[in-house]
Design an enzyme around this catalytic site. Structure first.
Site, short mmCIF file in Angstrom:
data_model
loop_
_atom_site.label_atom_id
_atom_site.label_comp_id
_atom_site.label_asym_id
_atom_site.label_seq_id
_atom_site.Cartn_x
_atom_site.Cartn_y
_atom_site.Cartn_z
N ARG A 198 11.34 -5.97 4.62
CA ARG A 198 11.10 -4.52 4.52
C ARG A 198 12.11 -3.73 5.36
NH1 ARG A 198 5.17 -2.34 5.29
NH2 ARG A 198 5.21 -3.63 7.18
N ARG A 224 -9.42 1.26 9.32
CA ARG A 224 -8.93 -0.08 9.55
C ARG A 224 -9.95 -0.96 10.27
NH1 ARG A 224 -3.16 0.40 9.24
NH2 ARG A 224 -2.03 -1.52 9.64
N LYS A 267 0.84 -1.22 0.00
CA LYS A 267 0.00 0.00 0.00
C LYS A 267 0.87 1.26 0.00
CE LYS A 267 -2.15 -1.19 3.80
NZ LYS A 267 -1.44 -2.48 4.03
N ARG A 278 -0.87 -9.25 13.27
CA ARG A 278 -1.36 -8.20 12.35
C ARG A 278 -2.24 -8.79 11.26
NH1 ARG A 278 4.16 -5.88 10.95
NH2 ARG A 278 3.10 -4.48 9.51
N ARG A 318 11.37 -2.27 10.91
CA ARG A 318 10.33 -1.87 11.87
C ARG A 318 10.24 -2.87 13.01
NH1 ARG A 318 5.00 -0.42 8.37
NH2 ARG A 318 4.03 -1.44 10.17
#
Ligand code: ADP
Ligand code: AMP
Length: 218
Positions: free
Chosen positions: A127, A88, A13, A172, A161
């Site tokens: 990531r 969300r 996203k 998540r 992260r």
């Protein structure tokens, strides 16, 4: 245009939002980035959010909705915006509908990025984001920076992260399925949803996204 991007964590996203926002000349508003900026600035809001984010849980609606509305009220968002990570859950989606309607505005499109779970896990595991700006996103394999550990955009330090761990990713994904996915039906009832595959090269996904948004306009 007022657009919502939806999809599991790691779907791409933020990566897509950077290109789409540039093409469409609208700001990219990521509630995750706003929370991370608050954490690095040591604000009260950041302190409230940090433990929940580290655990992969949602930050309470009272905090999140106010923060999102404040950002959407900035002058640069007057002509439109691209929301990433907000809403969300259905309560946030309803709050957004009400807020927009009170302003005499509405959403134009909801873009649903579809990616198989094993791919999402690989994307999250590799990531790396920039200390200066968490919207500068890289991947150790799929989107390598020119110099390892250094942001191509601003020269900042890249890091992993704290919530991109295997354990937190599981939470998540579960939160996504139970709390976030229902917003897709909420928006389908309003005829706003375009679902595209987020597999393939970043540029290919951007082309698919732009084609879906063009189709929404006609
Ligand atoms: P989200 O904002 O949905 O959580 P990101 O945009 O941060 O996802 O992307 C997650 C990771 O996947 C990042 O490391 C990014 O570089 C990588 N990525 C994004 N799009 C693709 C793609 N099409 N192919 C391979 N990797 C991708
Ligand atoms: P993201 O950067 O979108 O992956 O979000 C990182 C984390 O920030 C999430 O796991 C949540 O803890 C928190 N967060 C971001 N957006 C929201 C939201 N709209 N509602 C609640 N929590 C959020």
């Amino acid at each position: 245009m007022r657009i919502v991007l939806v999809g599991p964590p790691g779907a791409g996203k933020g990566t897509q939002a950077a290109y789409l926002a540039k093409d469409l000349v609208i700001p990219h508003i990521s509630t995750g980035d706003l929370f991370r900026a608050n954490i690095s600035q040591g604000t009260d809001l950041g302190k409230q959010a940090k433990a929940l984010m580290d655990a992969g849980e949602l930050v309470p609606d009272e905090v999140t909705i106010g923060m999102a509305q404040e950002r959407m009220s900035q002058p640069d968002a007057e002509g439109g915006f691209l929301l990433d990570g907000f809403p969300r859950n259905v309560a946030q989606a309803k709050a957004l509908d009400e807020w927009l309607s009170a302003e005499g505005r509405k959403l134009d499109a909801v873009l649903d990025l579809e990616v198989p779970e094993d791919e999402v896990v690989k994307r999250i595991a590799g990531r790396r984001i920039c200390r200066n700006d968490s919207s500068h996103v890289f991947h150790v394999e799929y989107s390598k920076p020119e110099n390892e550990g250094v942001c191509d955009i601003c020269g900042g330090e890249l890091y992993q992260r704290g919530d991109d761990t295997e354990e937190t990713v599981r939470t998540r994904l579960e939160v996504y399925h139970t709390q976030t996915e229902p917003i897709i039906d909420h928006y389908k009832a309003q005829g706003l949803v375009s679902t595209i595959s987020a597999l393939g090269k970043v540029t290919e996904v951007t082309e698919r996204a732009m084609a879906a948004l063009q189709a929404d306009k006609v």
